[in-house]
Write a protein that holds these residues in place. Structure first.
Motif, short mmCIF file in Angstrom:
data_model
loop_
_atom_site.label_atom_id
_atom_site.label_comp_id
_atom_site.label_asym_id
_atom_site.label_seq_id
_atom_site.Cartn_x
_atom_site.Cartn_y
_atom_site.Cartn_z
N GLN A 71 -26.20 -18.13 -7.29
CA GLN A 71 -27.26 -19.11 -7.14
C GLN A 71 -26.85 -20.55 -7.42
O GLN A 71 -27.28 -21.47 -6.73
CB GLN A 71 -28.39 -18.71 -8.10
CG GLN A 71 -29.61 -19.58 -8.09
CD GLN A 71 -30.62 -19.02 -9.07
OE1 GLN A 71 -31.13 -17.92 -8.90
NE2 GLN A 71 -30.88 -19.76 -10.14
N ASP A 72 -26.00 -20.72 -8.42
CA ASP A 72 -25.64 -22.09 -8.81
C ASP A 72 -24.59 -22.72 -7.91
O ASP A 72 -24.24 -23.89 -8.10
CB ASP A 72 -25.11 -22.09 -10.26
CG ASP A 72 -26.20 -21.68 -11.24
OD1 ASP A 72 -27.37 -21.74 -10.87
OD2 ASP A 72 -25.84 -21.31 -12.38
N ASP A 102 -19.15 -24.76 -2.20
CA ASP A 102 -18.50 -24.02 -3.29
C ASP A 102 -18.23 -22.58 -2.86
O ASP A 102 -17.16 -22.03 -3.12
CB ASP A 102 -19.41 -23.99 -4.53
CG ASP A 102 -19.46 -25.34 -5.23
OD1 ASP A 102 -18.56 -26.17 -4.97
OD2 ASP A 102 -20.40 -25.55 -6.02
N ARG A 103 -19.21 -22.00 -2.21
CA ARG A 103 -19.07 -20.59 -1.84
C ARG A 103 -17.96 -20.41 -0.82
O ARG A 103 -17.15 -19.48 -0.92
CB ARG A 103 -20.38 -20.07 -1.23
CG ARG A 103 -21.51 -20.07 -2.24
CD ARG A 103 -22.79 -19.50 -1.64
NE ARG A 103 -23.89 -19.68 -2.58
CZ ARG A 103 -25.06 -19.05 -2.49
NH1 ARG A 103 -25.27 -18.21 -1.49
NH2 ARG A 103 -25.98 -19.24 -3.39
N THR A 104 -17.94 -21.29 0.15
CA THR A 104 -16.88 -21.19 1.15
C THR A 104 -15.51 -21.32 0.50
O THR A 104 -14.59 -20.53 0.76
CB THR A 104 -17.05 -22.29 2.21
OG1 THR A 104 -18.35 -22.16 2.78
CG2 THR A 104 -16.02 -22.14 3.30
N VAL A 111 -21.60 -14.57 1.10
CA VAL A 111 -21.78 -13.92 -0.20
C VAL A 111 -20.95 -12.64 -0.26
O VAL A 111 -20.25 -12.37 -1.24
CB VAL A 111 -23.27 -13.59 -0.46
CG1 VAL A 111 -23.42 -12.72 -1.68
CG2 VAL A 111 -24.07 -14.88 -0.60
N GLU A 112 -21.05 -11.87 0.80
CA GLU A 112 -20.36 -10.59 0.80
C GLU A 112 -18.85 -10.77 0.67
O GLU A 112 -18.16 -9.98 0.02
CB GLU A 112 -20.67 -9.82 2.09
CG GLU A 112 -20.22 -8.37 2.07
CD GLU A 112 -20.80 -7.60 0.91
OE1 GLU A 112 -21.99 -7.79 0.59
OE2 GLU A 112 -20.05 -6.80 0.30
#
Lengths: 193, 193
Positions: free
Chosen positions: A157-158, A163-165, B41-42
């Motif tokens: 979530q944060d 960032d996720r990539t 996400v996965e």
DNA sequence: GCTTCGAACTTTAGCTTTGAAGTCTTCACT
DNA sequence: AGTGAAGACTTCAAAGCTAAAGTTCGAAGC
């Protein structure tokens, strides 16, 4: 005299944790006891390991609410990911899950009893056995996935999309390195290519 | 007739792996079977999980060369990190490792037999038992650490110092979130503060 | 001072997994 | 056809873990 109270924190209730010790405190202890340590490396490695523990506890609780164990969930996962017609042999399943065939045999016994999969001899080659996902098994997997994705979204979530990539990219790089190079006993990662 | 050949890839030999399936292929299979999936996400979650498996296999091989199991290494680790005088009770150890006290009792039995730790009743409170690291146990831990750091350095080899700092920082953020908020069965992370 | 409660560990029973041995097929060669 | 090797699963015994008693010691309360 019985012992009517359980004073212990059992693994499932209280998540397996290095107890009330923050990651920072843990790293400090490492440095105190092992002077050659690179704290930057240790931070990553320890965080990875602790993260995984928490994730598994979370998944375990979720599958428990569906009347399954994580072990069963893994089997369902392997079958679903294998694609239609959702069937694999015990040996292949064992390989994909990292178990011995013996363990697979027993696991399948249970799951057949619960109606999650069926076990049938292969007609064309009677040495082979086909484990096939049932409709109920597939439905259970879907429910588990829905729960899991909720948790995973909460976990990340944060993090912004950037960032996720970036995180996904870095982890993939590490994974490629470990999966394509077999480490020997001394820890050296020998490239296979 | 005996069965003189082992044709299976046992968990310890062949590392537990989702078999010859790349992370990318796995994610594609997920998307095919579960349309609500966020591939970003996965990717992170799957990579974390697969990375951890490989790490544990690597650690397992290393500790095996020292005549130990990963389980024993964990006990040594907890004792060392507790600091001088390197002793803890079975219950406290169990908590730190996420085991039941019963499992700890047996584990300690073995390790006492191997001379890695000693077990003594506490003099001031005879209900308590102190498990103390022996000199040999400490030495084994050090050797294991030396091997582990070699592997860890190899693992992170492709990352620049900046990459490492960034990765450590992101993982710590995730960890803080999971460790400070207890997820309930539905996957919601409730903050405790 | 006795008793009861509680804490800390150990013991016991049952389950899951591993490793090794066993069974049953199939395949290849003679 | 007939034999032997190899593959795919199952069976069996032993190890390790969990959950649930059981045991022992210490601390309070009467």
């Amino acid at each position: 005299m019985p012992s009517p109270y359980v004073s212990y924190s059992l693994p499932m209730d209280e998540p397996p944790s290095e107890v009330e010790r923050t990651l920072e405190a843990q790293i400090a202890a490492y440095q105190r006891e092992f002077h050659d340590l690179d704290p930057q490396v240790e931070k990553i490695v320890s965080a990875l390991s602790r993260l995984n523990r928490r994730m598994n506890v979370a998944y375990g609780r979720q599958t428990a609410t569906l009347g399954m164990s994580n072990a069963e969930w893994e089997v369902l996962k392997a079958l679903v990911l294998s694609g239609a017609p959702y069937q694999l042999g015990p040996g292949e399943l064992a390989k994909r899950l990292g178990l011995t065939p013996a363990a697979m045999t027993h696991r399948i016994d249970r799951m057949v009893g619960e109606g999650l999969v069926t076990r049938e001899r292969d007609e064309s080659n009677r040495v082979r056995v086909n484990i096939e996902l049932t409709v109920e098994g597939r439905e259970k997997w879907l429910e588990a996935m829905r729960l899991a994705t909720v948790f995973e979204e909460e976990l990340l979530q944060d993090l912004s999309s950037e960032d996720r990539t970036a995180l996904g990219e870095v982890l993939t790089r590490l994974l490629k390195r470990v999966e394509h190079a077999q480490p020997d006993a001394s820890g050296r990662l020998k490239d296979l290519d």
